[in-house]
Design an enzyme around this catalytic site. Structure first.
Site, short mmCIF file in Angstrom:
data_model
loop_
_atom_site.label_atom_id
_atom_site.label_comp_id
_atom_site.label_asym_id
_atom_site.label_seq_id
_atom_site.Cartn_x
_atom_site.Cartn_y
_atom_site.Cartn_z
N ARG A 56 41.00 11.38 58.54
CA ARG A 56 41.38 12.72 58.17
C ARG A 56 42.48 11.84 57.27
NH1 ARG A 56 42.16 15.59 53.61
NH2 ARG A 56 41.41 17.79 53.80
N GLU A 64 34.61 20.22 48.94
CA GLU A 64 33.17 20.60 50.72
C GLU A 64 31.76 20.75 49.83
OE1 GLU A 64 35.16 20.32 53.12
OE2 GLU A 64 36.54 20.02 52.24
N ARG A 101 40.89 14.81 64.54
CA ARG A 101 40.70 13.80 63.55
C ARG A 101 42.60 12.52 63.50
NH1 ARG A 101 38.04 16.52 57.99
NH2 ARG A 101 39.96 17.98 58.86
#
Length: 155
Positions: A56, A64, A101
């Site tokens: 990330r 999104e 992540r």
């Protein structure tokens, strides 16, 4: 049995352990290849040992799924780094987010991809010390400055 056997066994075990390890906090300037673009701020990478991980990008946010700019942000990031070697650089206080992540800056050559996405209007500066619960990150000032002068593609 030879006296070299324990040393050879130890070396073999260390090689196996090293090759099985995923990318970690110690890999603060890891060179990896971008295998897949998940969205405009998340990628999947593979290192030289064949270890894969999701990353990330620190300090940015892109739209999104289903929101204006989602497709464009992912396509732009893909154009910039897909199948290319990039440098992952740590710069936040957390090594991973709540989804597991890695949190890293992603540079290709001298280009900070997060900053470029902000400058081009595909991302905004976010998840920084302006928000409750987020610490200051190393490139925060540059990201906020770029965000204040760029035009978001969806505005």
């Amino acid at each position: 049995m030879s006296s070299k056997f324990p040393l050879q066994l130890l070396i073999s075990l260390l090689l196996v352990i090293t090759s099985c390890a995923s990318l970690t906090a110690g890999d603060s300037n890891e060179l990896v290849v971008v295998k897949r673009i998940i969205d405009g701020d998340t990628i999947e990478v593979i290192d030289v040992a064949g270890n894969e991980d999701k990353v990330r990008l620190i300090g940015i946010d892109t739209p999104e799924r289903g929101k204006c700019g989602f497709i464009q942000a992912g396509e732009r990031l893909s154009t910039l780094i897909l199948n290319d070697e990039v440098k992952l650089i740590s710069g936040g206080t957390d090594d991973r987010d709540r989804y597991g992540r890695l949190l890293r800056y992603v540079d290709i050559g001298e280009i900070d991809t997060g900053l470029l996405l902000i400058q081009e209007g595909f991302a905004i500066a976010k998840y920084d010390s302006r928000q409750k619960g987020y610490p200051k990150h190393d490139r925060e000032s540059a990201y906020i400055s770029a965000d204040s002068t760029s035009s978001n593609i969806c505005k």
